[in-house]
Each structure stands twice: as structure tokens, then as C-alpha cells.
Design an enzyme around this catalytic site. Structure first.
Site, short mmCIF file in Angstrom:
data_model
loop_
_atom_site.label_atom_id
_atom_site.label_comp_id
_atom_site.label_asym_id
_atom_site.label_seq_id
_atom_site.Cartn_x
_atom_site.Cartn_y
_atom_site.Cartn_z
N GLU A 63 -56.88 8.33 -82.50
CA GLU A 63 -58.06 7.73 -81.88
C GLU A 63 -58.50 8.55 -80.66
OE1 GLU A 63 -56.80 3.55 -81.32
OE2 GLU A 63 -58.69 3.49 -80.20
N ASP A 67 -61.99 10.51 -80.59
CA ASP A 67 -62.92 10.18 -79.53
C ASP A 67 -63.43 11.45 -78.84
OD1 ASP A 67 -63.95 8.23 -77.30
OD2 ASP A 67 -62.71 9.69 -76.24
N ASN A 132 -62.05 1.86 -83.82
CA ASN A 132 -60.79 2.60 -83.61
C ASN A 132 -60.41 3.41 -84.84
OD1 ASN A 132 -60.73 1.37 -81.15
ND2 ASN A 132 -59.12 -0.11 -81.65
N GLU A 135 -62.74 6.40 -85.22
CA GLU A 135 -62.33 7.51 -84.33
C GLU A 135 -61.09 8.22 -84.87
OE1 GLU A 135 -63.75 6.24 -79.84
OE2 GLU A 135 -61.86 5.41 -80.59
#
Lengths: 247, 247
Positions: A63, A67, A132, A135
Site C-alpha cells: 500500500e 501510494d 487500500n 494502492e
């Protein structure tokens, strides 16, 4: 001997892996190489898995990576797309695009939770699980195929269907109304055909076929009728804009 | 006609551009392709420049882009380097590495301000100019050469000389003391030779040659003696570690 067989059939995999491979390929739009990255992206910490070295195997670290990749791909897109926007503008636009709410929407539309390996019922997760996992999936693509594929995936799944400068700036409220206006001005007929389009995953999806002058010009699929109509309208709108501009 | 000449001598450039090209090549470690990106990275808003379309031409937008690229390259490095670190750990380590203070140090060590085109005296800028130009330079490299070169540059200029997990975690305070300890344990002699190493840009730099058993094993150049000694010690330390590990 096992090693030799592995060398001869490097791509042989279990039936379960084969199904997972197919699902991933469908989502990302290209063949994955190392399945482990994607398995990690879809593993919740409650599954209590560990890798060969005893490190926790779940999507949380991916994640973080995803991101970062999302942020940089969107930054580059905005930089090139809006040459007049200053640093403050670019920062603001990016936060709108990668907002928690938006990422949740992206993950939900791809129905990523249906693939999550977890000991907790999916209904317990709350909304953020969608973003989540999205990502984490971006992070997995980066590790598996590198930055260029990451860019390609984000372009296809985020930028093309969802990133719209005019809309983000609040200049365009709805592409459906823009398209209808255009049809009326150009004296063309239009028709939205909405139908149920459920996968075999239990979630409800809607499909839309948009016809102009009785010819289907755009299709879309989303979690609500309104959203599907909006996506189809935007696709049609830009397709026509392009035609007009290249005439 | 001018266009034809440009096609025949696409690489011909003015003398001024030639000097700038050389300076950039020295800093980034490879030949730039489109100089304009780098010129932008070194142009302060006070120079009041605009591009052919009338948009402001200065480093501020590139800063936004470079910041994003730095974040993602460092994220990927940490992800791979520290498999045991969870999301919180990775986030914390990254903020230490890309802290304002750290970026200013990086820009200052490369003496980037010496190349800035500005109407304001450099001494008026304050400390952040160093980090800002560094970020803008990373953005320019991304536009000019893509993600892989960006990664290469950040690896060479940030990760190898400055990013040290043990130090960031507070486990190692100084590589100089670590190296001295090791020399004493291994019964080796060591010697740091410090000398002035000023470029023709007016800023004071120090060079260090570190010898072990009368053989130069590492060199470094930095804005203070202490820093140069520390960098040389770290280089030597890791070179020896590698030797020991591959024995």
C-alpha cells in the site's frame, strides 16, 4: 529433478494459481510475471500469512509503495496536462484525484475485495479496504513490471475514466448533460440503454450502451446506473471532440 | 532554411548552452537531451521568464514533479531494502530522507545555487532554495530521460552517499568511529588526509583521502571536513564489509 521439471515448464502452475492469474490479468490488462506480488496485494493481515523468512505477508507494505507510485504518476500527468497550473494548483488537483474517497471508489468499481484472502468477513472491513487494496495492487504492478506498466495501468484505470481537469476544477458538473446539450444542438438523437451486468462475484453492476443516431458509440460498466451513464457520456463526448478537432 | 539547418545540425548549440550542458552533465552524470528542462530547473521566478506560450518559466512546477519522483524512488528503495519494516516504519524513514533539511543539504553539497538564474541576490534566498533546486533538477531529469534515469540519479546522489538505514534508525552514530574501531580490532593503520577542494564557483569544499595500511581506499568531497571524513569512512566501511562478506 523437480528443478529440471521447473526449468522445462517454468510456467506450469497449480489450478488455483491459474484461476488467480486469469483474474489478475483481467484486472490489470496484461500478463503478470510474479504472482506472489499480487497474492500479497490481496492478502489481509488477518490471514496471518508469513513469507519464507518469517516476515508478515499482507498488503500493508505494498500500500505504501503503491501510494507513492500513484502520486508520482498523477503528478507527471498533471504537470504535462496543465502547463498553466502552478505548484499549489498541481498539489490541490492531485489530492483530489488520490483522495481516500476516490481511491475507495476505484477499488470498489473493480470489485477488488471479492479476491481478498482474509479471516475476517469482508463486510467488517469498512470502506477504506477498497482504496487500500487498489494502492497495494499498484505497488504489486510496480514490483512485477516496473514504472512504465504502473503508469499504463494508472492511465487506463484512473486517468482516462476518472481524471477530468474540467470536472475537478468544478467547470463541468456532468458529461451526460454536456452530451445531451451537444446532441440537441447538432440535431442528433440519443439513447441510453441500461442493463444489469453482474459478474459471478455477487456484486451488482450496471452496464450502459449509449447510442447516437441509433449507433452504439460508447459503453460503460459501473456500480450505479448514474455512474455508468456518466462514464459512457464522457467517453462519447471525448470521442466526438476528437473527431471534430481532427476534421 | 533555418529548419533544414537545424535538422542537419540538431545538436549545434550556442557557446553559452554548451557551457551549461557541460555543467549539467557533470552534476547529473549523463548527457542531458533537452536543455530547456534544466534551464527551467535553474530559473528563479524573479528572473521573470516566460515560455513561448506565455506561461511562467521557473523551477516551481518542476519542484512539485521532482518531489513526487524522489518520494517514489525512495519508497521503492526502502521497500526492497527493509523487508521487515511495516508501513509506519517505511513512512517514517522516508520522511527522514526527504526532509526539508536533508534536501537542502543535498542541494548545498552540489552547490546548485551557483547556477541559478535570478534577479535577486542568492544570499537573499534563505536555506530552502538548495532543496527546491534539487527537487526541480530531479523533475527535469524525469522529463528529459524518464523514471529509470531519475532512479539512477537519486541512487547516486541521495541513496548511496546519504541513505543509511542503521544511521536513520539511530543505531550508527558515526561511520568514522565505526571504521576506527574496526581498524584497531584488525590491527590496521589508518590516515585521513584533508585538503581544500574548491571548484571555480567560490564555495568552500573539502576533500578527504582515507588510507588504510598506507593505501588510499576511499575519497570524498563535501562542504565540511567532518562531513567529508564521514562520507569517506562510510564508503570504506561498506567496501570492506563487502569484501568480508564475499570471501
Amino acid at each position: 529433478m523437480k528443478r529440471i521439471i521447473k526449468k522445462i515448464f517454468p510456467k506450469s502452475r497449480s489450478n488455483e494459481d491459474g484461476i488467480f492469474f486469469g483474474k489478475i490479468e483481467k484486472i490489470i490488462g496484461f500478463k503478470p510475471v510474479t504472482l506472489l506480488f499480487y497474492q500479497k496485494a490481496f492478502t489481509h493481515r488477518s490471514a496471518n500469512r508469513t513469507d519464507d523468512n518469517g516476515n508478515p505477508l499482507n498488503y500493508e507494505r505494498l500500500e505504501f509503495l503503491g501510494d507513492a507510485m500513484l502520486s508520482s504518476v498523477i503528478a507527471a500527468h498533471l504537470y504535462n496536462k496543465v502547463p498553466t497550473g502552478d505548484e499549489g494548483y498541481l498539489t490541490k488537483m492531485r489530492s483530489k484525484i488520490v483522495s481516500r474517497e476516490h481511491l475507495n471508489e476505484l477499488g470498489r468499481d473493480l470489485n477488488l475485495v471479492a479476491m481478498v484472502d482474509s479471516k475476517v468477513p469482508i463486510s467488517n472491513f469498512g470502506e477504506n479496504i477498497h482504496g487500500n487494496i487498489f494502492e497495494a495492487l499498484v505497488g504489486a504492478i510496480f514490483l512485477d513490471k516496473g514504472y512504465a506498466f504502473c503508469e499504463k495501468f494508472i492511465n487506463k484505470k484512473v486517468i482516462i475514466p476518472y481524471v477530468d481537469i474540467a470536472k475537478l476544477e468544478g467547470k463541468v458538473i456532468s458529461y451526460k448533460s454536456l452530451l445531451i446539450e451537444w446532441c440537441q444542438k447538432e440535431k442528433r438523437t440519443f439513447h441510453y440503454e441500461v442493463f444489469d451486468d453482474n459478474g459471478n462475484d455477487g456484486q451488482r453492476f450496471f452496464g450502459v450502451k449509449l447510442s447516437i443516431d441509433d449507433k452504439v458509440v460508447a459503453k460503460a460498466r459501473a456500480t450505479s446506473k448514474k455512474k455508468a451513464e456518466e462514464i459512457a457520456s464522457k467517453r462519447a463526448y471525448f470521442a466526438f471532440q476528437e473527431k471534430i478537432n481532427t476534421k
